[in-house]
Enzyme design. Structure first.
Site, short mmCIF file in Angstrom:
data_model
loop_
_atom_site.label_atom_id
_atom_site.label_comp_id
_atom_site.label_asym_id
_atom_site.label_seq_id
_atom_site.Cartn_x
_atom_site.Cartn_y
_atom_site.Cartn_z
N HIS A 82 39.31 52.01 29.08
CA HIS A 82 39.49 50.49 29.29
C HIS A 82 40.52 49.82 28.72
O HIS A 82 40.68 50.29 27.52
CB HIS A 82 38.03 49.90 29.27
CG HIS A 82 37.61 48.59 29.84
ND1 HIS A 82 37.06 48.68 31.14
CD2 HIS A 82 38.14 47.36 29.59
CE1 HIS A 82 37.06 47.45 31.53
NE2 HIS A 82 37.72 46.70 30.61
N ASP A 164 27.97 40.51 33.67
CA ASP A 164 29.61 40.63 33.23
C ASP A 164 30.38 39.94 34.80
O ASP A 164 31.35 39.34 34.39
CB ASP A 164 30.12 41.96 33.19
CG ASP A 164 31.75 41.83 32.58
OD1 ASP A 164 31.86 41.18 31.72
OD2 ASP A 164 32.32 42.32 33.34
N ARG A 171 34.54 32.80 32.66
CA ARG A 171 35.33 32.75 31.36
C ARG A 171 36.96 32.68 31.78
O ARG A 171 37.63 31.73 31.20
CB ARG A 171 35.36 34.01 30.53
CG ARG A 171 33.90 34.12 29.74
CD ARG A 171 33.85 35.39 29.25
NE ARG A 171 35.00 36.05 28.55
CZ ARG A 171 35.34 37.16 28.39
NH1 ARG A 171 34.83 38.15 29.04
NH2 ARG A 171 36.20 37.38 27.68
N SER A 186 31.69 42.16 27.09
CA SER A 186 32.02 42.44 28.39
C SER A 186 32.49 43.79 28.66
O SER A 186 32.02 44.45 29.60
CB SER A 186 33.12 41.48 28.64
OG SER A 186 34.04 41.98 29.93
N LYS A 190 30.05 47.15 30.48
CA LYS A 190 30.54 48.17 31.66
C LYS A 190 30.68 49.60 31.17
O LYS A 190 30.02 50.43 32.12
CB LYS A 190 31.74 47.53 32.22
CG LYS A 190 31.91 46.22 32.82
CD LYS A 190 33.10 45.67 33.43
CE LYS A 190 33.77 45.17 32.01
NZ LYS A 190 34.73 43.94 32.32
N1 URA Z 1 38.61 43.01 30.17
C1 URA Z 1 37.24 43.21 30.25
O1 URA Z 1 36.71 43.87 30.81
N2 URA Z 1 36.70 42.12 29.65
C2 URA Z 1 37.30 41.01 28.94
O2 URA Z 1 36.63 40.24 28.44
C3 URA Z 1 38.64 41.23 28.72
C4 URA Z 1 39.30 42.25 29.25
#
Ligand code: URA
Length: 458
Positions: A82, A164, A171, A186, A190
């Site tokens: 990620h 999320d 956000r 966040s 995930k």
């Molecule tokens: N990527 C994400 O998945 N969440 C965030 O808050 C920022 C970047």
């Protein structure tokens, strides 16, 4: 419990309990708490921060807002990666097929991605510029695709981390994106819900990232590594440079076309190198190959076309039209374009990369409000990077949009950051540090510097 009291306590700098955090998250997902109250809480968190205990509680509350995938039934390691978000950051699109080609059934790349956020692009939006591509696979489809092809890229639609999905969109439009606890929870909610056992995090730092300084990025990386490790996952973070866009393309279809170049063993060096580095670390973390072997293997799958074949397989498995990968001219194309020219001789000066992300966004490649539609063809090709020598009249950037007005809006944003200077800016590293359970490993020698005079490694 009252939402008003929770907002007030956070506003005044108190530590929230697990119960208060779970109440806010589950109430929002259930529709019992309105957008405006969660927005107020997010702003209080943004301003006051969170303790480690609060961040972990928020991560778990978000993870438990929906289904949690169990990948243990797959016959092999499960891998995930990620990025904290950047401009032109398309590495996920390159590394998922690279890893599929490298592991060949020995491991499964279960990638759960996000949409564009603020000035940054999102993997899901990029994939949706491929006609027919479905990011909303059901759980059974996700598992079947993983078993059959070794990789899948999905959104956190439906039952996976609904909290999320809702909070992320809020956000994005309430100026509460770049907060360490909100980003960490966040991302890690995930990653934990998606079930992978080995996770590499690409923490971006610089003018185009949510984290502007290396210490801040290290702090975010440490927080995420600690949450993942506490939950029994193998996690490593790379702190990488976002003082300039990665590669040349910014914008959804443009980025797919650039990924295709990289998967053919071509494309920009920085993007190729970063993709190789991420594959190397993930393969080593999952103990599938040692780091040196994995690095060579990653180069090989790019150069022999097997990573491109894996991308076509993944695309077809998720309903995408692979003809656009074989001929990228078939991807959505903009109706209006313009060039930005160098006004004099010199070097391209350092960039405010966030501004470049905003330029692409205002031309239609991103969202200004959560319900905005994306123009897949819109975006920028930045042909020169900081430190490149330019001559008067050279094309610095190509701009793509659906109207002259949008092009002008993009040009105005770019004009605020593109400068020609007399002295060549110093080259910067691509990789600053790595963070794992043993701590922070700074990279004094840094990976190949982002200086365009450095010869290509391929
Ligand atoms: N990527 C994400 O998945 N969440 C965030 O808050 C920022 C970047």
């Amino acid at each position: 419990m009252r939402m008003y009291d929770i907002i007030e306590r956070k506003r005044d700098g108190h530590e929230l309990s697990c119960e208060e955090i779970a109440f806010a998250v589950s109430g929002y997902v259930a529709g019992d708490i309105p957008d405006y109250q969660i927005s107020a809480l997010l702003m209080a968190i943004f301003l006051q921060g969170m303790t480690d205990a609060e961040t972990t509680a928020l991560t778990l509350a978000m993870m438990n807002s929906g289904d949690v995938v169990d990948l243990s039934e797959l016959p092999g390691a499960s891998l995930d990666k990620h990025s904290t978000g950047g401009v032109g950051d398309k590495t996920s699109l390159a590394i998922v097929p690279m890893l599929m080609a490298m592991t060949q059934g020995r491991a499964f790349v279960a990638k759960m991605s996000g949409r564009g956020l603020g000035h940054t692009g999102g993997t899901l939006d990029k994939l949706e510029s491929i006609p027919g591509f479905r990011i909303g696979l059901s759980h059974d489809e996700f598992m079947q695709t993983l078993r059959k092809h070794g990789g899948a890229i999905v959104g956190q639609t439906g039952s996976l981390v609904p909290a999320d999905k809702l909070i992320y969109a809020l956000r994005d439009v309430t100026a509460t994106v770049n907060s360490i606890p909100l980003i960490a929870s966040s991302i890690m909610s995930k990653k934990l819900a998606a079930g992978a056992t080995s996770i590499v995090l690409d923490v971006k730092v610089g003018s185009g990232a949510f984290m502007k300084t290396v210490p801040e990025a290290i702090n975010l990386a440490r927080t995420m590594v600690a949450i993942g490790t506490a939950m029994g996952r193998q996690v490593k973070a790379l702190i990488t440079n976002m003082n300039r866009p990665l590669g040349t393309a910014i914008g959804n279809a443009l980025e797919i076309a650039e990924v295709v170049e990289v998967l053919h063993g071509q494309g920009p060096d920085d993007l190729r190198h970063e993709a190789i580095m991420l594959c190397r670390e993930l393969m080593a973390l999952a103990k599938l190959e040692d780091a040196e072997q994995a690095e060579l293997h990653a180069q090989q799958v790019l150069d022999d076309g097997s990573a491109f074949d894996a991308f076509c397989t993944l695309c077809a498995a998720q309903g995408g039209d692979t003809s656009v990968l074989h001929n990228t001219a078939l991807l959505p194309q903009a109706t209006c374009c313009a060039n930005v020219y160098a006004p004099l001789d010199g070097y391209l000066g350092s960039l405010d990369t966030e501004r470049i992300g905003i330029a692409s966004l205002v031309m239609g490649a991103g969202r200004a409000t959560k319900d905005d539609a994306i123009d897949y063809a819109a975006g920028i090709r930045l042909l020169k990077h900081p430190g490149d020598a330019v001559h008067k009249g050279n094309v610095i950037a190509e701009l793509y949009a659906s109207s002259k007005e949008k092009l002008s809006a993009g040009e105005a944003e770019l004009a605020r950051t593109i400068s020609i200077v007399d002295t060549q800016p110093a080259p910067e590293p691509l990789l600053y540090a790595m963070v794992d359970t043993d701590g922070v490993h700074l990279e004094p020698a840094a990976e190949p510097a982002l200086n365009n005079s450095i010869p290509a490694t391929h």
